[in-house]
Design a protein around this motif. Structure first.
Motif, PDB file in Angstrom:
ATOM      1  N   ALA A   3       0.837  -1.188   0.000  1.00  0.00           N
ATOM      2  CA  ALA A   3       0.000   0.000   0.000  1.00  0.00           C
ATOM      3  C   ALA A   3       0.876   1.243   0.000  1.00  0.00           C
ATOM      4  CB  ALA A   3      -0.905  -0.006   1.237  1.00  0.00           C
ATOM      5  N   PRO A   4       0.417   2.300  -0.656  1.00  0.00           N
ATOM      6  CA  PRO A   4       1.252   3.489  -0.783  1.00  0.00           C
ATOM      7  C   PRO A   4       1.375   4.236   0.528  1.00  0.00           C
ATOM      8  CG  PRO A   4      -0.937   3.929  -1.607  1.00  0.00           C
ATOM      9  CD  PRO A   4      -0.893   2.459  -1.289  1.00  0.00           C
ATOM     10  N   GLU A   5       2.400   5.007   0.636  1.00  0.00           N
ATOM     11  CA  GLU A   5       2.586   5.925   1.745  1.00  0.00           C
ATOM     12  C   GLU A   5       2.578   7.337   1.173  1.00  0.00           C
ATOM     13  OE1 GLU A   5       2.696   5.339   4.868  1.00  0.00           O
ATOM     14  OE2 GLU A   5       2.815   3.155   4.887  1.00  0.00           O
ATOM     15  N   PRO A   6       1.383   7.923   0.994  1.00  0.00           N
ATOM     16  CA  PRO A   6       1.323   9.235   0.348  1.00  0.00           C
ATOM     17  C   PRO A   6       2.127  10.280   1.122  1.00  0.00           C
ATOM     18  CG  PRO A   6      -0.872   8.251   0.569  1.00  0.00           C
ATOM     19  CD  PRO A   6       0.063   7.438   1.393  1.00  0.00           C
ATOM     20  N   ARG A   7       2.846  11.092   0.395  1.00  0.00           N
ATOM     21  CA  ARG A   7       3.603  12.157   1.046  1.00  0.00           C
ATOM     22  C   ARG A   7       2.629  13.201   1.584  1.00  0.00           C
ATOM     23  NH1 ARG A   7       5.497  17.184   0.056  1.00  0.00           N
ATOM     24  NH2 ARG A   7       4.498  17.325  -1.991  1.00  0.00           N
ATOM     25  N   ALA A   8       2.805  13.554   2.840  1.00  0.00           N
ATOM     26  CA  ALA A   8       1.937  14.566   3.434  1.00  0.00           C
ATOM     27  C   ALA A   8       2.114  15.888   2.691  1.00  0.00           C
ATOM     28  CB  ALA A   8       2.268  14.731   4.911  1.00  0.00           C
ATOM     29  N   ARG A   9       1.013  16.534   2.362  1.00  0.00           N
ATOM     30  CA  ARG A   9       1.059  17.817   1.664  1.00  0.00           C
ATOM     31  C   ARG A   9       0.428  18.885   2.544  1.00  0.00           C
ATOM     32  NH1 ARG A   9      -0.524  13.875  -1.908  1.00  0.00           N
ATOM     33  NH2 ARG A   9       0.677  13.642  -3.829  1.00  0.00           N
ATOM     34  N   THR A  10       0.960  20.054   2.482  1.00  0.00           N
ATOM     35  CA  THR A  10       0.365  21.160   3.217  1.00  0.00           C
ATOM     36  C   THR A  10      -0.679  21.831   2.334  1.00  0.00           C
ATOM     37  OG1 THR A  10       1.945  22.811   2.434  1.00  0.00           O
ATOM     38  CG2 THR A  10       2.563  21.539   4.387  1.00  0.00           C
ATOM     39  N   VAL A  11      -1.570  22.567   2.979  1.00  0.00           N
ATOM     40  CA  VAL A  11      -2.595  23.290   2.237  1.00  0.00           C
ATOM     41  C   VAL A  11      -1.944  24.305   1.293  1.00  0.00           C
ATOM     42  CG1 VAL A  11      -4.513  24.916   2.449  1.00  0.00           C
ATOM     43  CG2 VAL A  11      -4.357  22.950   4.004  1.00  0.00           C
ATOM     44  N   VAL A  12      -0.869  24.907   1.745  1.00  0.00           N
ATOM     45  CA  VAL A  12      -0.167  25.884   0.906  1.00  0.00           C
ATOM     46  C   VAL A  12       0.383  25.211  -0.347  1.00  0.00           C
ATOM     47  CG1 VAL A  12       1.828  27.426   0.778  1.00  0.00           C
ATOM     48  CG2 VAL A  12       0.393  27.396   2.833  1.00  0.00           C
ATOM     49  N   GLU A  13       0.954  24.014  -0.186  1.00  0.00           N
ATOM     50  CA  GLU A  13       1.480  23.287  -1.346  1.00  0.00           C
ATOM     51  C   GLU A  13       0.372  22.970  -2.339  1.00  0.00           C
ATOM     52  OE1 GLU A  13       5.338  20.721   0.063  1.00  0.00           O
ATOM     53  OE2 GLU A  13       3.370  20.039   0.753  1.00  0.00           O
ATOM     54  N   LEU A  14      -0.788  22.590  -1.833  1.00  0.00           N
ATOM     55  CA  LEU A  14      -1.907  22.280  -2.720  1.00  0.00           C
ATOM     56  C   LEU A  14      -2.371  23.534  -3.456  1.00  0.00           C
ATOM     57  CD1 LEU A  14      -3.996  19.853  -0.452  1.00  0.00           C
ATOM     58  CD2 LEU A  14      -2.440  19.262  -2.303  1.00  0.00           C
ATOM     59  N   GLN A  15      -2.423  24.635  -2.751  1.00  0.00           N
ATOM     60  CA  GLN A  15      -2.839  25.880  -3.390  1.00  0.00           C
ATOM     61  C   GLN A  15      -1.840  26.305  -4.467  1.00  0.00           C
ATOM     62  OE1 GLN A  15      -3.149  28.276   0.151  1.00  0.00           O
ATOM     63  NE2 GLN A  15      -5.372  27.967   0.313  1.00  0.00           N
ATOM     64  N   GLN A  16      -0.564  26.125  -4.181  1.00  0.00           N
ATOM     65  CA  GLN A  16       0.455  26.465  -5.174  1.00  0.00           C
ATOM     66  C   GLN A  16       0.340  25.562  -6.406  1.00  0.00           C
ATOM     67  OE1 GLN A  16       3.979  26.035  -2.768  1.00  0.00           O
ATOM     68  NE2 GLN A  16       3.996  28.208  -2.154  1.00  0.00           N
ATOM     69  N   ALA A  17       0.046  24.278  -6.159  1.00  0.00           N
ATOM     70  CA  ALA A  17      -0.082  23.338  -7.274  1.00  0.00           C
ATOM     71  C   ALA A  17      -1.260  23.699  -8.169  1.00  0.00           C
ATOM     72  CB  ALA A  17      -0.232  21.909  -6.752  1.00  0.00           C
ATOM     73  N   VAL A  18      -2.390  24.050  -7.565  1.00  0.00           N
ATOM     74  CA  VAL A  18      -3.565  24.379  -8.375  1.00  0.00           C
ATOM     75  C   VAL A  18      -3.354  25.680  -9.126  1.00  0.00           C
ATOM     76  CG1 VAL A  18      -4.949  25.687  -6.702  1.00  0.00           C
ATOM     77  CG2 VAL A  18      -6.091  24.260  -8.392  1.00  0.00           C
ATOM     78  N   GLU A  19      -2.641  26.632  -8.520  1.00  0.00           N
ATOM     79  CA  GLU A  19      -2.348  27.883  -9.223  1.00  0.00           C
ATOM     80  C   GLU A  19      -1.478  27.631 -10.451  1.00  0.00           C
ATOM     81  OE1 GLU A  19      -0.598  30.414  -6.320  1.00  0.00           O
ATOM     82  OE2 GLU A  19      -2.472  30.717  -5.205  1.00  0.00           O
ATOM     83  N   ALA A  20      -0.495  26.731 -10.310  1.00  0.00           N
ATOM     84  CA  ALA A  20       0.374  26.417 -11.450  1.00  0.00           C
ATOM     85  C   ALA A  20      -0.403  25.733 -12.561  1.00  0.00           C
ATOM     86  CB  ALA A  20       1.530  25.525 -10.985  1.00  0.00           C
ATOM     87  N   GLU A  21      -1.292  24.819 -12.192  1.00  0.00           N
ATOM     88  CA  GLU A  21      -2.075  24.116 -13.206  1.00  0.00           C
ATOM     89  C   GLU A  21      -3.077  25.059 -13.879  1.00  0.00           C
ATOM     90  OE1 GLU A  21      -3.618  20.783 -15.466  1.00  0.00           O
ATOM     91  OE2 GLU A  21      -1.704  21.530 -14.708  1.00  0.00           O
ATOM     92  N   LEU A  22      -3.668  25.965 -13.109  1.00  0.00           N
ATOM     93  CA  LEU A  22      -4.611  26.923 -13.697  1.00  0.00           C
ATOM     94  C   LEU A  22      -3.908  27.853 -14.669  1.00  0.00           C
ATOM     95  CD1 LEU A  22      -6.841  27.811 -10.621  1.00  0.00           C
ATOM     96  CD2 LEU A  22      -7.525  26.542 -12.658  1.00  0.00           C
ATOM     97  N   ALA A  23      -2.656  28.158 -14.395  1.00  0.00           N
ATOM     98  CA  ALA A  23      -1.896  28.982 -15.341  1.00  0.00           C
ATOM     99  C   ALA A  23      -1.729  28.245 -16.661  1.00  0.00           C
ATOM    100  CB  ALA A  23      -0.540  29.338 -14.746  1.00  0.00           C
ATOM    101  N   ARG A  24      -1.529  26.912 -16.579  1.00  0.00           N
ATOM    102  CA  ARG A  24      -1.405  26.123 -17.813  1.00  0.00           C
ATOM    103  C   ARG A  24      -2.737  26.045 -18.557  1.00  0.00           C
ATOM    104  NH1 ARG A  24      -1.849  20.813 -19.845  1.00  0.00           N
ATOM    105  NH2 ARG A  24      -3.065  20.181 -18.015  1.00  0.00           N
ATOM    106  N   LEU A  25      -3.834  25.988 -17.782  1.00  0.00           N
ATOM    107  CA  LEU A  25      -5.163  25.846 -18.379  1.00  0.00           C
ATOM    108  C   LEU A  25      -5.770  27.182 -18.786  1.00  0.00           C
ATOM    109  CD1 LEU A  25      -6.752  23.257 -15.881  1.00  0.00           C
ATOM    110  CD2 LEU A  25      -5.686  22.775 -18.089  1.00  0.00           C
ATOM    111  N   ALA A  26      -5.090  28.274 -18.458  1.00  0.00           N
ATOM    112  CA  ALA A  26      -5.663  29.614 -18.648  1.00  0.00           C
ATOM    113  C   ALA A  26      -6.238  29.857 -20.038  1.00  0.00           C
ATOM    114  CB  ALA A  26      -4.618  30.678 -18.313  1.00  0.00           C
TER     115      ALA A  26
END
Length: 484
Positions: A3-26
């Motif tokens: 079973a996987p051991e997902p790397r813990a992510r912070t809320v800030v990291e998730l927000q940064q990730a979605v901002e980067a992806e939205l820039a690609r999808l803009a």
């Protein structure tokens, strides 16, 4: 495959990730948002694309929710996109293609099942929050309003995503009552994302498992395929068994957990099966295909389903499962037919289940070339998958035994490769065709031609390729003996 051991992510990291992806999808999301805003409608990117954006997984298939009704959505997409379709109109969905992007826009809605119905009733809504509240899990109940790129997360999906937990926006009982298929989706997302399912969700799945019976076989099948093809199917399958859902959708799986007898010992068939599945996944690169291979995975999952019906206790303390391969193939075929799998997939998986023990007669290489040819002939176009299944079926902890089995199968594959190069085993056929048979024997089409063809095929399997003269002589001799 553990079973996987997902790397813990912070809320800030998730927000940064979605901002980067939205820039690609803009170029797509902002442009489409402006089209809907100019017409006086709301538009938001929703569901899987938002979740996967936070996980750093790029998407080219984009799902949107809107305040616009389907007719208005279709007009706007027709003017903006390259092509549109409306197969999902009854559910408020209009599809569109724009360059390399596939877009689906759905009117805000709420769905609920009548207690005895397999189909949801659809009511259109007027708010994004109401639409998100009817979704299956909090990690899928997030949205990004466009063109302003404002994140909406009314149910704490970002936190659950960071913690790797699956929860429902409301109570799981209400969610699963509205759409019982969501119970299977919980197992599927656990397998896809490697997430833990919240205890209250597991409890509701256990209490309400029987409600899955109102869902159509096709929808159940589609979820099972996605689960089996996920990165960690053991997580999802284990959840199905532990909650009792598997007893309704794939009862052969929990049946493998055979009750132990204090006087007889045998391998834990259920755990063995899950291990074989994981080992088959590890061997998938041998198939040379892109992505997961459902047929080989499902064959690994079903290969021992004949054991419960064939188990016999022997006085010396051993346990036998004679003919469980043949019985298992019949059980597999029946289950796949009930789940509305295609005939091609059903036959492929059933054939692999029936053949999975064939190699064990090989020993240390005692098979004749004739036996090797028959192995290839019987496997047909499933030979590569049979190689994978047979290798994956070795779960012994005895290293010496495991090494011996691996060497033996290496030897068999090498012999197959030599014979294939020499004799074109992939298209093995008699040395004379039907027309030649009829001409030589002076007969017309009929049963005798089929018998002669099968005789020549067996001769070809036993002795390899023959010259036309030798095949003709053998056929005449067989015909004379038959006539006598």
């Amino acid at each position: 495959m553990s079973a996987p051991e997902p790397r813990a992510r912070t809320v800030v990291e998730l927000q940064q990730a979605v901002e980067a992806e939205l820039a690609r999808l803009a170029p797509v999301v902002d442009a489409l948002g402006e089209v809907f805003a100019a017409a006086g409608h709301e538009l938001a990117l929703v569901g899987g694309p938002v979740r996967d954006a936070m996980l750093g997984r790029p998407h080219h298939d984009l799902d949107f929710a809107t305040s616009a009704r389907p007719d208005d959505t279709e007009k706007l997409l027709s003017a903006w996109g390259d092509a549109t379709w409306d197969m999902g109109r009854d559910f408020g969905t209009i599809g569109c293609r724009k360059g390399e992007w596939t877009v689906e826009v759905t009117t805000y809605r709420s769905e609920a099942y009548d207690p005895d119905s397999r189909k949801p009733t659809v009511d259109f809504g007027d708010s994004l929050a109401g639409d998100l509240g009817r979704r299956d899990f909090t990690v899928n109940a997030m949205a990004v309003r466009v063109p302003g790129r404002v994140v909406e997360d009314p149910f704490g999906g970002v936190v659950d995503l960071a913690q790797g937990v699956l929860r429902t926006p409301g109570t799981p009982e209400a969610s699963f009552s509205d759409d019982p298929l969501r119970m299977l989706r919980a197992a599927r997302f656990a397998a896809q994302l490697g997430f833990e399912v919240a205890p209250e969700v597991v409890a509701a799945m256990t209490d309400m498992a029987a409600r899955i019976e109102i869902i159509s076989a096709e929808r159940v099948r589609d979820e099972l395929v996605k689960l089996v093809c996920a990165p960690w199917p053991r997580l999802g399958l284990t959840l199905l068994v532990e909650t009792g859902l598997a007893s309704y959708v794939l009862p052969e799986l929990p049946a493998l957990a055979l009750e132990r007898d204090e006087h007889h010992r045998h391998k834990d068939v259920y755990e063995h099966t899950l291990t074989v599945l994981e080992q088959a996944i590890d061997l998938e690169p041998r198939l040379g295909t892109d992505g997961p291979d459902f047929v080989s995975r499902f064959a690994a999952l079903m290969h021992d389903v004949g054991k419960p019906k064939t188990r016999r206790f022997v006085d010396d303390g051993t346990v036998t499962f004679h003919h469980h391969d043949v019985v298992g193939a019949k059980i597999t075929r029946k289950r796949m037919q009930a789940l509305r799998f295609s005939k091609e997939e059903t036959e492929a998986v059933s054939s692999l289940v029936e053949l999975h023990l064939r190699f064990h007669g090989y020993g240390s290489g005692e098979w004749t070339d004739s036996a090797v040819r028959r192995y290839v002939r019987d496997a047909g176009d499933q030979l590569a998958r049979l190689h994978v299944l047979t290798r994956a079926d070795c779960t012994t902890r005895n290293r010496r035994k495991a090494d011996a089995l691996r060497r033996a199968y290496d030897d068999l594959e090498a012999r197959i490769a030599v014979l294939q190069e020499q004799e074109e085993l992939d298209s093995i056929r008699p040395d004379l065709d039907g027309n030649q048979i009829m001409e030589l024997l002076g007969i017309g089409p009929g049963r005798e031609v089929g018998e002669a063809y099968r005789f020549l095929l067996e001769l070809r399997l036993d002795h390899g390729p023959m010259s036309t003269e030798d095949a003709t002589a053998a056929l005449r001799a067989w015909w004379a003996e038959r006539s006598a």
